[in-house]
Design a protein around this motif. Structure first.
Motif, PDB file in Angstrom:
ATOM      1  N   GLY A 148       0.880  -1.302  -0.113  1.00  5.91           N
ATOM      2  CA  GLY A 148      -0.180   0.057   0.107  1.00  5.91           C
ATOM      3  C   GLY A 148       0.956   1.170   0.124  1.00  5.91           C
ATOM      4  N   PHE A 151      -5.553   0.279   1.759  1.00 10.35           N
ATOM      5  CA  PHE A 151      -5.573   1.749   1.315  1.00 10.35           C
ATOM      6  C   PHE A 151      -6.650   2.704   2.368  1.00 10.35           C
ATOM      7  N   ASP A 152      -6.072   3.712   2.640  1.00  7.56           N
ATOM      8  CA  ASP A 152      -6.976   4.342   3.868  1.00  7.56           C
ATOM      9  C   ASP A 152      -7.473   3.436   4.809  1.00  7.56           C
ATOM     10  N   THR A 157      -6.334   3.074  -6.108  1.00  6.48           N
ATOM     11  CA  THR A 157      -7.054   3.712  -4.915  1.00  6.48           C
ATOM     12  C   THR A 157      -8.071   4.963  -5.385  1.00  6.48           C
ATOM     13  N   SER A 178      -1.017   4.345   4.563  1.00  4.61           N
ATOM     14  CA  SER A 178      -2.475   3.714   4.058  1.00  4.61           C
ATOM     15  C   SER A 178      -2.650   2.800   5.587  1.00  4.61           C
TER      16      SER A 178
END
Lengths: 254, 412
Positions: A37, A223-224, A248, A41
């Motif tokens: 990632g 991601f996130d 993303t 992230s």
């Protein structure tokens, strides 16, 4: 195959900032998982939460390790139970010799299982054997933990410790960062040699490079604070070619 | 019948070592006041409780000293119980050139009269020094004859066995030209409480002589202890003092070295561990009076709970002392939010050609290091112990005798 680690809807924060927003992951014996990632992230947070760093607060979800609630265990208990984290930045500890540190760690583990610790002779024999695996110089073993070690030597020392502790689940946190190609090969070779059908490895990395040497069964993209895609080893190659943006953007759009 | 320091009501026998000196010390005391928080040299020391306490003297004939011996260490043993030289408990093997005696027995010798109080009188403005000179009841005299090397360490065991005692122990040590010895000074208490020991040792290290002192302070957590060493070094001599403070309510050390000859080496090291509300104060002073000398100093402190530490190291390089190297270092770790450390390294340089360094740090243990050790399966308690051990290592390495080192290590 038996499950080693099962993470369900894991959410965690540092201070007021939510970083992990619902992670699901199951790791079975014999598997190698790669978590990739972009920066920020949540990769390092995930490894820190699993190792038990107390700046991170788990706000929701669970992690079950070998049938036990992982978050009920202190960091040292996790280590005794066979969880190992190779640090992204191994800490220098002046005055504590590498060898004494490992001897103490092994003795405490043996004590936890109410077993006799290794004899001095057995211990030294094991040290000799395992350090050869990562081509760790004899002199480094007697030095203070990580003090005066080059970046590559520190990472090799991590894998040497891993070999000594024979973990069931190893988490390699950005082990490839700052490694030249020779050190990378040595580290990867160490990890591959230690792999058995009874243990598992989670490789956390930003780059695909390490995965040329440690071949993952699964690649997860973080991601996130969420895993937005899971695939086989070919996913890593795709990420290498296309970058993270295509995934993303898709995730943000959703 | 008791002694209360604050009222200068000393119900104590005046020292008979030298009437003139005792008399002048008494006169000195009547003109002196006890230090307060405004006295720079004593500013952190809370003496109030000690000054108001009822104190008495006592003597005991017999005692089991085995608890105070250092395992596997073979020494000449001198025992002082409640400040009194105990010949029954003391045992030293006769060695050529070694004289160990009760100070009282030596008071008419030339050796005694030419040395006694010659160093202390320079600090007679320190009231506890003058109290010791006026009221010392007993002590040890050690003389090592010219060129004699005494291999076996000399262990002076000071034990208090009674409560609310005041003991003014006085020692005189003369290491003659070319001689060599090592001394261990231990201060202990049996299970009794509230004692005050005011100890003063004058040390003469003659030309080309070599002396090391390991001082172990392990008194009761309710005991107070003011401990002064006045050292005089002649040319080509080596002197080293290592101080280990393991327990006590209030401990104040004064180490004063007069380096009065060229080509000397002087070393002061210390390790202290404060717990609960303990107060630990190390004051050192080195006067470099002559050229071509090296002095070095390393004190390390570990402060837990509500303990307080003080370090004040003063190095004075006098005008005629050229080509001096003086190093001074004090490092501390604070293991609790309520612990305090006051540190003040001082250099006063009046010569031109001098190499000096001083530094002090006070910090906490690296949380990352503790976590790293935990992550490898070392419990948090053990991890902290390992870091304390690592922190102490360079001071422990200053101990020449391995058995003494092992003993100190086992106590920290």
């Amino acid at each position: 195959m038996s499950t080693i680690l099962k993470i369900e809807n894991l959410q965690a924060q540092v201070g007021d900032k939510a970083i992990l927003k619902g992670i699901n992951l199951e790791v079975k014996a014999g598997e190698i998982h790669a978590i990739m990632g972009p920066n920020g992230s949540g990769k390092s947070t995930l490894s820190s939460v699993l190792a038990g760093r107390d700046e991170y607060e788990v706000t929701n979800g669970s992690a079950t390790y070998l049938g036990k609630d992982l978050f009920e265990l202190d960091p040292e208990e996790r280590a005794w139970e066979g969880l190992f984290m190779a640090f992204q930045y191994p800490v220098e500890i002046p005055g504590v010799s590498n060898i004494n540190f490992l001897r103490t760690a092994l003795a405490e583990k043996a004590n936890y299982f109410k077993k006799e610790p290794l004899s001095a002779k057995e211990f030294l024999q094991t040290v000799k054997e395992k350090s050869a695996l990562v081509e760790l110089n004899d002199k480094l073993k007697n030095r203070s933990v990580n003090v005066g070690f080059s970046g590559g030597e520190k990472k090799r020392n991590e894998i040497f410790q891993m070999a000594m502790l024979e973990p069931t689940l190893s988490i390699l946190d950005e082990t490839d960062s700052g490694l030249d190609i020779d050190a990378l090969r040595i580290v990867a070779n160490g990890v591959n040699t230690l792999k058995t059908e009874n243990n598992a490895t989670i490789v956390i990395t930003h780059y695909q490079r390490l995965l040329d040497y440690i071949i993952p069964d699964f690649v997860h993209v973080l991601f996130d604070g969420r895993i937005i895609k899971t695939g086989g080893k070919e996913l890593a190659l795709e990420l290498e070619e296309k970058g993270y943006d295509w995934l993303t953007k898709e995730a943000v759009a959703n | 019948m008791s002694t209360i320091l604050k009222e200068k009501k000393f119900d104590l026998a005046v020292s008979t070592l030298n009437d003139e000196i005792s008399k002048s010390a008494l006169a000195e005391i009547s003109n002196l006041e006890f230090p307060t928080r405004r006295t720079e040299n004593w500013r952190y020391v809370k003496l109030g409780k000690l000054l108001k306490q009822d104190l008495k003297t006592d003597n005991v004939a017999d005692l089991d000293i085995s608890d105070f011996l250092i395992p596997e260490l073979n020494t000449h043993v001198i025992v002082l119980v409640n400040g009194h030289y105990n010949e029954t408990l003391s045992s030293s093997t006769p060695s050529a050139g070694l004289l160990i005696d009760r100070l009282e027995n030596q008071k008419d010798t030339d050796l005694f009269t030419s040395h006694y109080n010659t160093l202390s009188e320079k600090h007679s403005e320190e009231i506890f020094t003058s109290i010791n000179t006026a009221y010392n009841q007993d002590g040890v005299f050690i003389h090592i004859d010219k060129n004699k090397h005494i291999e076996k360490p000399i262990f002076i065991i000071n034990i208090n066995t009674s409560s609310n005692l005041i003991t003014n122990t006085r020692n005189l040590i003369v290491i003659d030209k070319g001689a060599k010895a090592s001394i261990i000074q231990g201060y202990y208490t049996t299970s009794e409480k509230g004692n005050f020991n005011n100890s003063l040792t004058e040390v003469f290290v003659k030309q080309n002589a070599n002396l090391s002192i390991d001082k172990i302070q392990d008194i009761d957590a309710t005991d107070k202890h003011i401990c002064t060493e006045e050292i005089h070094q002649e040319k080509d001599s080596n002197f080293k003092i290592n101080t280990f403070i393991l327990n006590g309510e209030l401990i104040r050390n004064n180490v004063n070295i007069s380096v009065d000859g060229t080509n000397c080496h002087s070393e002061m090291n210390g390790l202290f561990i404060g717990r609960d509300s303990q107060f630990i104060d190390n004051h050192t002073r080195v006067d470099h009076l002559k050229s071509h000398c090296i002095s070095s100093e390393l004190y390390k402190g570990i402060l837990k709970d509500k303990s307080t530490g003080v370090f004040n190291g003063k190095v004075i390089v006098h005008q005629d002392a050229q080509v001096i190297e003086a190093y001074q270092q004090n490092n501390n770790v604070i293991l609790s939010d309520s612990a305090t450390m006051n540190t003040k390294p001082e250099l006063e340089i009046f010569a031109d050609d001098v190499k000096c360094s001083h530094g002090a740090t006070t910090g906490q243990f690296d949380e990352e290091a503790i976590f790293y050790l935990q992550a490898r399966g070392i419990s948090k308690v053990r991890a902290k112990e390992m870091l304390i051990g690592a922190f102490s290592e360079d001071v422990l390495a200053k101990i020449n005798n391995q058995n003494v080192r092992n003993f100190i290590e086992s106590r920290i």
